[in-house]
Design a protein around this motif. Structure first.
Motif, short mmCIF file in Angstrom:
data_model
loop_
_atom_site.label_atom_id
_atom_site.label_comp_id
_atom_site.label_asym_id
_atom_site.label_seq_id
_atom_site.Cartn_x
_atom_site.Cartn_y
_atom_site.Cartn_z
N LEU A 71 10.52 12.87 -1.03
CA LEU A 71 11.07 11.51 -1.12
C LEU A 71 10.92 10.97 -2.54
O LEU A 71 10.01 11.32 -3.28
CB LEU A 71 10.34 10.58 -0.13
N VAL A 72 11.86 10.09 -2.89
CA VAL A 72 11.90 9.47 -4.22
C VAL A 72 11.79 7.96 -4.04
O VAL A 72 12.65 7.36 -3.39
CB VAL A 72 13.23 9.82 -4.93
N ASP A 73 10.73 7.37 -4.58
CA ASP A 73 10.60 5.90 -4.52
C ASP A 73 11.10 5.38 -5.87
O ASP A 73 10.42 5.47 -6.89
CB ASP A 73 9.14 5.51 -4.27
N CYS A 74 12.33 4.84 -5.87
CA CYS A 74 13.02 4.57 -7.14
C CYS A 74 12.83 3.16 -7.66
O CYS A 74 13.49 2.77 -8.64
CB CYS A 74 14.51 4.89 -6.99
N HIS A 75 11.93 2.37 -7.06
CA HIS A 75 11.69 1.01 -7.57
C HIS A 75 10.28 0.58 -7.14
O HIS A 75 10.07 0.23 -5.99
CB HIS A 75 12.76 0.06 -7.00
N THR A 76 9.33 0.67 -8.06
CA THR A 76 7.98 0.15 -7.78
C THR A 76 7.40 -0.55 -9.01
O THR A 76 7.82 -0.31 -10.13
CB THR A 76 6.96 1.25 -7.37
N HIS A 77 6.42 -1.39 -8.71
CA HIS A 77 5.63 -2.07 -9.76
C HIS A 77 4.17 -1.72 -9.48
O HIS A 77 3.34 -2.61 -9.36
CB HIS A 77 5.80 -3.58 -9.67
N LEU A 78 3.86 -0.44 -9.31
CA LEU A 78 2.55 -0.16 -8.70
C LEU A 78 1.35 -0.23 -9.62
O LEU A 78 0.21 -0.15 -9.17
CB LEU A 78 2.59 1.13 -7.88
N VAL A 79 1.60 -0.41 -10.94
CA VAL A 79 0.46 -0.60 -11.84
C VAL A 79 0.20 -2.11 -12.02
O VAL A 79 0.99 -2.80 -12.65
CB VAL A 79 0.73 0.05 -13.21
#
Ligand code: DI6
Ligand code: FE
Length: 404
Positions: A71-79
């Protein structure tokens, strides 16, 4: 060098997501082989030209499990540092996301916490989130900056993202999102801040920290004019762009994305039919973020029917962020895309594989086909629709990235 394959997986039900096959691109008595990190065979077992042990160094059984592309998570702000759980409480008591942002909370409160965190601290917090995503099937992850809003902290966030790509067992694409909110030191001087955002970019690019550029085009973010300036700075360096577009209002963000040939336009709750047609023409991917829709208790749906009618590819992502989408599971985002946006489970799966890869400009992943990267997941499910059906839990039996 041996001509034998590195690995061969038998007894697999392949959801290849290839268009030339039926639903899910399924191959029920499937076999999957890889060599040097790439897929060299994805078909039915009957088509194997020799005995498995002669074809590959390592032969394994998927024991009848379904196998999908990674799977590809193409939109995160995880930092980011800190949480916004108290803001969550305030919203439940009636304050709106916009009111909180305008009162100096929201994104800016995460900026304060992130500026105070060291690089190692940020890494440690972010790695736990990346691990949660990876353990349930994510092999490629996009990560945005945007909680620094000054050169040092934007750089620190991007460095942490790069380090995750080296050390956390997941492929990372970085996105520069300094145009996320106005930092307090630039209060009343948004245009000056955009000047700074454009000035920082070449240095960060020179340090190879940036794969793409994003902005928050919104009443509480930046205007289309300011967004255009950020896009021009990206273009001058040959960097692709994408946009937080039409989430809370229609400022014409999606249309702007189509005009400049952006990789994707993201959110899109307020996008007009005219903009959808422009996106279709330009080949812009629509990235749907049902987690933010859910958490903000939105009611205005993105124009899903229109995306379908015009053939705009729809991706689905977590938007993992502390304010509007504390979503630690891409499968949960898929489930919400089905329930809230009425995507079919197959559309949701295409949205986190082939279309998500395209939203990142990646053509080497997203399907199970010869030549693609050997990123794949063996799932403990009896039907691929289960990936969207179960809320939470962990269904990935084994996650393989580049054949390892
Ligand atoms: N839209 C979003 O969903 C996130 N950023 C953005 O521009 C939310 C970011 C946050 O509230 O911290
Ligand atoms: Fe976002």
């Amino acid at each position: 060098m041996s001509a034998r394959w590195d690995g061969l997986l038998l007894d697999a039900k392949l959801a290849t997501l290839r268009d030339d096959l039926g639903a899910y691109g399924a191959i029920e008595d499937g076999a999957l082989a890889w060599k040097d990190g790439s897929i060299v065979f994805a078909g039915s077992r009957a088509e194997l030209e020799d005995a498995p042990g002669k074809l590959a160094d390592r032969v394994e059984s998927a024991e009848g499990r379904w196998v999908t592309p990674g799977l590809v998570d193409c939109h995160t702000h995880l930092v980011f540092a800190g949480t916004r759980a108290v803001e969550f409480e305030h919203r439940l008591l009636g304050a709106s996301y916009e009111q909180i942002a305008r009162a100096g909370g929201g994104i800016v409160s995460t900026v304060r916490a992130t500026r105070e965190a060291s690089e190692d601290e940020l890494y440690r917090i972010a790695a736990a989130r990346a691990r949660a995503l990876r353990d349930d099937g994510v092999t490629t992850l996009e990560i945005k900056s945007g909680y620094g809003l000054d050169f040092r902290t934007e750089r620190r966030m991007l460095r942490v993202a790069r380090r995750l790509g080296r050390e956390a067992g997941i492929d990372v694409r970085t996105t520069y999102l300094a145009a996320h909110a106005l930092p307090p030191e630039f209060a009343g001087r948004a245009d000056d801040y955009i000047d700074a955002v454009c000035e920082w970019l070449p240095q960060l690019h020179a340090e190879r920290l940036v794969d793409a550029v994003d902005a928050f085009c919104e009443g509480i973010g930046f205007t289309p004019e300011q967004t255009r300036r950020v896009f021009a700075a990206a273009k001058a360096l040959g960097l692709p762009v994408k946009l937080h577009a039409d989430q809370l209002s229609d400022l014409g963000g999606a249309a702007l994305c189509a005009e400049v040939g952006a990789l994707s336009a993201d959110h899109l709750e307020w996008t007009s039919d005219e903009a959808v047609r422009a996106m279709a023409k330009a080949g812009t991917v629509a990235v749907l973020l049902p987690g933010a829709f859910h958490v903000l208790r939105e009611t205005k749906l993105p124009p899903i029917e229109s995306f379908r009618a015009h053939g705009v590819p729809m991706a689905v992502a977590t938007d993992l962020n502390p304010g509007t989408a504390p979503v630690l599971s891409l499968r949960l985002a898929m489930a919400m895309a089905c329930t809230h946006f009425r995507l079919t489970p197959e559309e949701a799966l295409r949205g986190t594989t082939v279309h998500a890869a395209r939203a990142l400009g990646l053509r080497d992943r997203g399907t199970l086909a010869v030549g693609q990267r050997a990123d794949f997941v063996e799932w403990d499910v009896g039907h691929p629709a289960e990936l969207c059906y179960w809320l939470g839990g962990r269904l990935a039996h084994r996650v393989t990235r580049a054949g390892r």
